[in-house]
Every structure is written in C-alpha cells, then in structure tokens.
Design a protein around this motif. Sequence first.
Motif, PDB file in Angstrom:
ATOM      1  N   MET A   1       0.615  -1.126  -0.131  1.00 37.27           N
ATOM      2  CA  MET A   1      -0.108   0.015  -0.069  1.00 37.27           C
ATOM      3  C   MET A   1       0.905   1.467   0.062  1.00 37.27           C
ATOM      4  N   GLU A   2       1.162   1.987  -1.183  1.00 38.64           N
ATOM      5  CA  GLU A   2       2.017   3.023  -1.366  1.00 38.64           C
ATOM      6  C   GLU A   2       1.073   4.245  -1.440  1.00 38.64           C
ATOM      7  N   THR A   3       1.503   5.275  -0.642  1.00 43.22           N
ATOM      8  CA  THR A   3       0.609   6.523  -0.664  1.00 43.22           C
ATOM      9  C   THR A   3       1.508   7.573  -1.477  1.00 43.22           C
ATOM     10  N   ASN A   4       0.750   8.323  -2.170  1.00 47.10           N
ATOM     11  CA  ASN A   4       1.556   9.231  -3.170  1.00 47.10           C
ATOM     12  C   ASN A   4       1.147  10.592  -2.257  1.00 47.10           C
ATOM     13  N   TYR A   5       2.523  11.275  -1.785  1.00 42.68           N
ATOM     14  CA  TYR A   5       2.533  12.201  -0.957  1.00 42.68           C
ATOM     15  C   TYR A   5       2.802  13.434  -1.882  1.00 42.68           C
ATOM     16  N   THR A   6       2.176  14.513  -1.581  1.00 41.44           N
ATOM     17  CA  THR A   6       2.837  15.807  -2.295  1.00 41.44           C
ATOM     18  C   THR A   6       4.046  16.165  -1.885  1.00 41.44           C
ATOM     19  N   GLU A   7       4.613  17.035  -2.489  1.00 42.76           N
ATOM     20  CA  GLU A   7       5.983  17.689  -2.155  1.00 42.76           C
ATOM     21  C   GLU A   7       5.796  18.349  -0.503  1.00 42.76           C
ATOM     22  N   GLU A   8       4.607  19.110  -0.491  1.00 42.99           N
ATOM     23  CA  GLU A   8       4.222  19.899   1.116  1.00 42.99           C
ATOM     24  C   GLU A   8       4.249  18.550   1.900  1.00 42.99           C
ATOM     25  N   GLU A   9       3.552  17.633   1.807  1.00 49.62           N
ATOM     26  CA  GLU A   9       3.079  16.571   2.808  1.00 49.62           C
ATOM     27  C   GLU A   9       4.500  15.927   3.120  1.00 49.62           C
ATOM     28  N   ARG A  10       5.479  15.779   2.056  1.00 49.10           N
ATOM     29  CA  ARG A  10       6.645  14.999   2.238  1.00 49.10           C
ATOM     30  C   ARG A  10       7.587  16.111   3.235  1.00 49.10           C
ATOM     31  N   TYR A  11       7.576  17.456   3.211  1.00 48.22           N
ATOM     32  CA  TYR A  11       8.215  18.290   3.562  1.00 48.22           C
ATOM     33  C   TYR A  11       7.715  18.286   5.153  1.00 48.22           C
ATOM     34  N   PHE A  12       6.438  18.173   5.314  1.00 46.96           N
ATOM     35  CA  PHE A  12       5.995  18.303   6.742  1.00 46.96           C
ATOM     36  C   PHE A  12       6.188  16.933   7.645  1.00 46.96           C
ATOM     37  N   ARG A  13       6.336  15.831   6.823  1.00 43.47           N
ATOM     38  CA  ARG A  13       6.689  14.741   7.474  1.00 43.47           C
ATOM     39  C   ARG A  13       8.331  14.564   7.958  1.00 43.47           C
ATOM     40  N   ALA A  14       8.915  15.080   6.929  1.00 50.10           N
ATOM     41  CA  ALA A  14      10.480  15.503   7.152  1.00 50.10           C
ATOM     42  C   ALA A  14      10.724  16.365   8.367  1.00 50.10           C
ATOM     43  N   GLN A  15      10.049  17.273   8.256  1.00 50.31           N
ATOM     44  CA  GLN A  15      10.081  18.198   9.499  1.00 50.31           C
ATOM     45  C   GLN A  15       9.879  17.576  10.836  1.00 50.31           C
ATOM     46  N   LYS A  16       8.577  16.870  10.805  1.00 53.27           N
ATOM     47  CA  LYS A  16       8.260  16.476  12.188  1.00 53.27           C
ATOM     48  C   LYS A  16       9.322  15.283  12.672  1.00 53.27           C
ATOM     49  N   ARG A  17      10.149  14.348  11.623  1.00 51.46           N
ATOM     50  CA  ARG A  17      11.023  13.566  12.052  1.00 51.46           C
ATOM     51  C   ARG A  17      11.924  14.340  12.671  1.00 51.46           C
ATOM     52  N   VAL A  18      12.544  15.442  11.781  1.00 53.21           N
ATOM     53  CA  VAL A  18      13.710  16.239  12.597  1.00 53.21           C
ATOM     54  C   VAL A  18      13.618  16.649  13.852  1.00 53.21           C
ATOM     55  N   GLU A  19      12.323  17.118  14.102  1.00 56.36           N
ATOM     56  CA  GLU A  19      11.969  17.369  15.531  1.00 56.36           C
ATOM     57  C   GLU A  19      11.953  16.500  16.279  1.00 56.36           C
ATOM     58  N   GLU A  20      11.567  15.415  15.906  1.00 50.43           N
ATOM     59  CA  GLU A  20      11.696  14.076  17.177  1.00 50.43           C
ATOM     60  C   GLU A  20      13.071  13.726  17.174  1.00 50.43           C
ATOM     61  N   ILE A  21      13.749  13.762  16.285  1.00 53.00           N
ATOM     62  CA  ILE A  21      15.471  13.352  16.637  1.00 53.00           C
ATOM     63  C   ILE A  21      15.902  14.573  17.441  1.00 53.00           C
ATOM     64  N   LYS A  22      15.793  15.616  17.075  1.00 53.01           N
ATOM     65  CA  LYS A  22      16.010  16.983  17.729  1.00 53.01           C
ATOM     66  C   LYS A  22      15.791  16.662  19.438  1.00 53.01           C
ATOM     67  N   LYS A  23      14.512  16.419  19.674  1.00 51.45           N
ATOM     68  CA  LYS A  23      14.120  16.160  20.974  1.00 51.45           C
ATOM     69  C   LYS A  23      14.669  14.855  21.829  1.00 51.45           C
ATOM     70  N   PHE A  24      15.149  13.875  20.999  1.00 55.80           N
ATOM     71  CA  PHE A  24      15.663  13.054  21.388  1.00 55.80           C
ATOM     72  C   PHE A  24      17.338  13.286  21.991  1.00 55.80           C
ATOM     73  N   TYR A  25      17.894  14.071  20.915  1.00 54.82           N
ATOM     74  CA  TYR A  25      19.310  14.572  21.373  1.00 54.82           C
ATOM     75  C   TYR A  25      19.148  15.697  22.356  1.00 54.82           C
ATOM     76  N   GLU A  26      18.371  16.162  22.730  1.00 53.67           N
ATOM     77  CA  GLU A  26      18.005  17.142  23.910  1.00 53.67           C
ATOM     78  C   GLU A  26      17.986  16.298  25.245  1.00 53.67           C
TER      79      GLU A  26
END
Length: 101
Positions: free
Chosen positions: A1-26
């Motif tokens: 089941m592959e989902t086609n995300y728009t560029e904006e959706e991919r950006y927000f998913r990547a941004q959320k992931r970076v925020e999670e990693i940042k919180k772990f390092y904090e």
Amino acid sequence: METNYTEEERYFRAQKRVEEIKKFYEHLTVYVLVNPIVIVVNLMTSPGYLYFIWSLLGWGMAVVLHGLKVFNFAPFFDKDWENKKISEFMENERQSKNTWE
C-alpha cells in the motif's frame, strides 16, 4: 500500500521527523549533563548510600527507549504491530456491531 504524498506533505513529514530526532538529542544531552552533578552531590553528601545509581538506571532506560522509538528500532510496538492491532480492533468492532443487529 503505497501512498502518493505531495511535496508539501513530504516536507512536513520530514520536518516532524527532524523535530523528533532533535528532542531525543536534547533528552540525551540533559541526561549526560545532569547525571554527573547528581553523582557529585551524592558522593559529597552521603557517600555511604549511592542513590545516583537509580537516576542512571531509570533515566538511562528512558533515554534508550526514546532512542529506539525515534530511530525506528523498537523490536516491539512497531508500525506493523500498530497496523495489525488497528485492524484487529476494527474487525472486533465490526463483529460486535453485526451481532447487535
């Protein structure tokens, strides 16, 4: 089941992931900076009872579990488990609804 995300959706998913990693390092940084202080205070005030071990172990386990979750290395409760449980609950609800009708 592959989902086609728009560029904006991919950006927000990547941004959320970076925020999670940042919180772990904090979280890890605070652990590394605070525990030596706890050790020093423990050894200066009551060297006969080493209570800092509880801080190291308890908080250390929390940091490890946080890291496992952030870096998708959890051997349990992963995405497959979540999807399986969601399907199971939906099926149970569907079956219980059909028995009432």
